[in-house]
Design an enzyme around this catalytic site. Structure first.
Site, PDB file in Angstrom:
ATOM      1  N   ALA A   1       6.191  -2.584   3.740  1.00 43.53           N
ATOM      2  CA  ALA A   1       6.074  -3.479   4.903  1.00 43.53           C
ATOM      3  C   ALA A   1       4.741  -3.304   5.599  1.00 43.53           C
ATOM      4  CB  ALA A   1       7.238  -3.221   5.873  1.00 43.53           C
ATOM      5  N   GLY A   2       3.697  -2.964   4.822  1.00 45.60           N
ATOM      6  CA  GLY A   2       2.340  -2.880   5.376  1.00 45.60           C
ATOM      7  C   GLY A   2       1.694  -4.260   5.341  1.00 45.60           C
TER       8      GLY A   2
ATOM      9  N   LYS B   1      -9.909  -6.809   6.971  1.00 44.29           N
ATOM     10  CA  LYS B   1      -9.036  -7.973   7.163  1.00 44.29           C
ATOM     11  C   LYS B   1      -8.529  -8.121   8.601  1.00 44.29           C
ATOM     12  CE  LYS B   1      -7.586  -7.958   2.353  1.00 44.29           C
ATOM     13  NZ  LYS B   1      -6.479  -7.929   1.389  1.00 44.29           N
TER      14      LYS B   1
ATOM     15  N   ASP C   1      -3.118 -13.587   0.558  1.00 43.49           N
ATOM     16  CA  ASP C   1      -2.563 -12.510  -0.275  1.00 43.49           C
ATOM     17  C   ASP C   1      -1.128 -12.815  -0.695  1.00 43.49           C
ATOM     18  OD1 ASP C   1      -4.893 -11.102  -0.131  1.00 43.49           O
ATOM     19  OD2 ASP C   1      -4.168  -9.587   1.269  1.00 43.49           O
TER      20      ASP C   1
ATOM     21  N   ARG D   1       9.481  -0.031  10.621  1.00 47.82           N
ATOM     22  CA  ARG D   1       8.457  -1.003  10.221  1.00 47.82           C
ATOM     23  C   ARG D   1       9.084  -2.099   9.353  1.00 47.82           C
ATOM     24  NH1 ARG D   1       2.891   0.898   7.229  1.00 47.82           N
ATOM     25  NH2 ARG D   1       1.521  -0.700   8.070  1.00 47.82           N
TER      26      ARG D   1
HETATM   27  N1  LIG Z   1      -4.489  -9.443  -2.913  1.00 47.19           N
HETATM   28  C1  LIG Z   1      -4.222  -8.251  -3.384  1.00 47.19           C
HETATM   29  O1  LIG Z   1      -4.211  -8.015  -4.567  1.00 47.19           O
HETATM   30  C2  LIG Z   1      -3.902  -7.169  -2.430  1.00 47.19           C
HETATM   31  C3  LIG Z   1      -4.014  -7.430  -1.076  1.00 47.19           C
HETATM   32  C4  LIG Z   1      -3.670  -6.442  -0.182  1.00 47.19           C
HETATM   33  C5  LIG Z   1      -3.240  -5.217  -0.654  1.00 47.19           C
HETATM   34  N2  LIG Z   1      -3.159  -4.977  -1.973  1.00 47.19           N
HETATM   35  C6  LIG Z   1      -2.658  -3.663  -2.451  1.00 47.19           C
HETATM   36  O2  LIG Z   1      -1.341  -3.480  -1.958  1.00 47.19           O
HETATM   37  C7  LIG Z   1      -1.119  -2.107  -1.668  1.00 47.19           C
HETATM   38  C8  LIG Z   1      -0.649  -1.939  -0.224  1.00 47.19           C
HETATM   39  O3  LIG Z   1      -1.700  -2.349   0.658  1.00 47.19           O
HETATM   40  P1  LIG Z   1      -1.443  -2.568   2.209  1.00 47.19           P
HETATM   41  O4  LIG Z   1      -2.664  -3.206   2.743  1.00 47.19           O
HETATM   42  O5  LIG Z   1      -0.108  -3.218   2.439  1.00 47.19           O
HETATM   43  O6  LIG Z   1      -1.370  -1.048   2.733  1.00 47.19           O
HETATM   44  P2  LIG Z   1      -0.714  -0.527   4.111  1.00 47.19           P
HETATM   45  O7  LIG Z   1      -0.766  -1.567   5.156  1.00 47.19           O
HETATM   46  O8  LIG Z   1      -1.347   0.805   4.354  1.00 47.19           O
HETATM   47  O9  LIG Z   1       0.848  -0.287   3.734  1.00 47.19           O
HETATM   48  C9  LIG Z   1       1.217   0.676   2.789  1.00 47.19           C
HETATM   49  C10 LIG Z   1       2.693   0.507   2.457  1.00 47.19           C
HETATM   50  O10 LIG Z   1       3.031   1.420   1.393  1.00 47.19           O
HETATM   51  C11 LIG Z   1       4.073   2.300   1.855  1.00 47.19           C
HETATM   52  N3  LIG Z   1       3.870   3.608   1.234  1.00 47.19           N
HETATM   53  C12 LIG Z   1       2.711   4.319   1.156  1.00 47.19           C
HETATM   54  N4  LIG Z   1       2.918   5.462   0.476  1.00 47.19           N
HETATM   55  C13 LIG Z   1       4.232   5.484   0.121  1.00 47.19           C
HETATM   56  C14 LIG Z   1       5.049   6.419  -0.590  1.00 47.19           C
HETATM   57  N5  LIG Z   1       4.542   7.576  -1.065  1.00 47.19           N
HETATM   58  N6  LIG Z   1       6.350   6.117  -0.785  1.00 47.19           N
HETATM   59  C15 LIG Z   1       6.863   4.937  -0.321  1.00 47.19           C
HETATM   60  N7  LIG Z   1       6.139   4.017   0.376  1.00 47.19           N
HETATM   61  C16 LIG Z   1       4.834   4.295   0.589  1.00 47.19           C
HETATM   62  C17 LIG Z   1       3.919   2.335   3.370  1.00 47.19           C
HETATM   63  O11 LIG Z   1       5.122   2.760   3.957  1.00 47.19           O
HETATM   64  P3  LIG Z   1       5.123   3.328   5.482  1.00 47.19           P
HETATM   65  O12 LIG Z   1       5.209   2.127   6.393  1.00 47.19           O
HETATM   66  O13 LIG Z   1       6.336   4.188   5.544  1.00 47.19           O
HETATM   67  O14 LIG Z   1       3.840   4.102   5.663  1.00 47.19           O
HETATM   68  C18 LIG Z   1       3.616   0.847   3.628  1.00 47.19           C
HETATM   69  O15 LIG Z   1       4.786   0.063   3.538  1.00 47.19           O
HETATM   70  C19 LIG Z   1      -2.448  -1.393  -1.953  1.00 47.19           C
HETATM   71  O16 LIG Z   1      -2.357  -0.841  -3.253  1.00 47.19           O
HETATM   72  C20 LIG Z   1      -3.462  -2.506  -1.903  1.00 47.19           C
HETATM   73  O17 LIG Z   1      -4.580  -2.239  -2.708  1.00 47.19           O
HETATM   74  C21 LIG Z   1      -3.472  -5.931  -2.863  1.00 47.19           C
END
Ligand SMILES: NC(=O)c1ccc[n+]([C@@H]2O[C@H](COP(=O)([O-])OP(=O)(O)OC[C@H]3O[C@@H](n4cnc5c(N)ncnc54)[C@H](OP(=O)(O)O)[C@@H]3O)[C@@H](O)[C@H]2O)c1
Length: 160
Positions: A82-83, A20, A57, A110
């Protein structure tokens, strides 16, 4: 991507993890939804070969909530995470007219960056980074990676 430009019968394509952010740099233009996050999940190919990226998304998440009977306009919402997903959802919630948005993130800076970016990008006044969801939230969103595996815990408590 250069090859796809010339496909006359291609209207567009859907982009998924982990491409992405890369796609945001490969297209010719970004719409407003993609420009804030520099992340693209859909590309439209225009008849002249121009490729324009968008990010659905967040709007998709809000549409899903509404389809389940949960309106977000005028609601108090806390967004946990906040990812990439949190970023897209935060902007979509603000644009959908939430009354206030709190952002919680394990890495506090973040979360603060996302809150500031949503405030600047959407004009939502009541948006800030906080430590945890509060009892007066109408909706709490889990936008962290926790939940992908069946035995993952939630990153917040749901009782009272
Ligand atoms: N359209 C859709 O359905 C769609 C689209 C995108 C993503 N997703 C899903 O959404 C989820 C997040 O994706 P992303 O792209 O946002 O990932 P990302 O950019 O890697 O962000 C991950 C987020 O989760 C937090 N996190 C990870 N492990 C944690 C823990 N053990 N405790 C608390 N917070 C934790 C991280 O916090 P830190 O900042 O502290 O690391 C960050 O805020 C995934 O499961 C992905 O598959 C779905």
């Amino acid at each position: 991507m250069e090859g796809l430009r010339g496909w006359l019968n291609l209207s567009g394509l859907i982009v998924s993890i982990p491409h992405k952010e890369t796609m945001a740099r490969l297209v010719d233009d970004l719409d407003e939804t993609a420009a804030h996050s520099m992340s693209v999940n859909a590309v439209r190919r225009h008849p002249d070969g121009r490729l324009v990226g968008a990010m659905f998304d967040g709007t998709g998440f809000v549409a899903g909530l509404r389809a389940q009977g949960h309106e977000v306009a005028a609601r108090k919402v806390t967004l946990v995470g906040a990812g990439g997903a949190g970023h897209a959802i935060g902007f979509a919630l603000a644009r959908a007219g939430v009354a206030r948005l709190h952002v919680v993130n394990r890495t506090r800076e973040r979360g603060e960056r996302l809150a500031a970016s949503v405030a600047e990008g959407t004009g939502l006044v009541d948006v800030r980074s906080v430590d945890a969801p509060s009892p007066d939230d109408d909706i709490v969103v889990n936008a962290t990676s926790l939940g992908l595996k069946p035995d993952d815990p939630l990153p917040f408590t749901v009782d009272g």
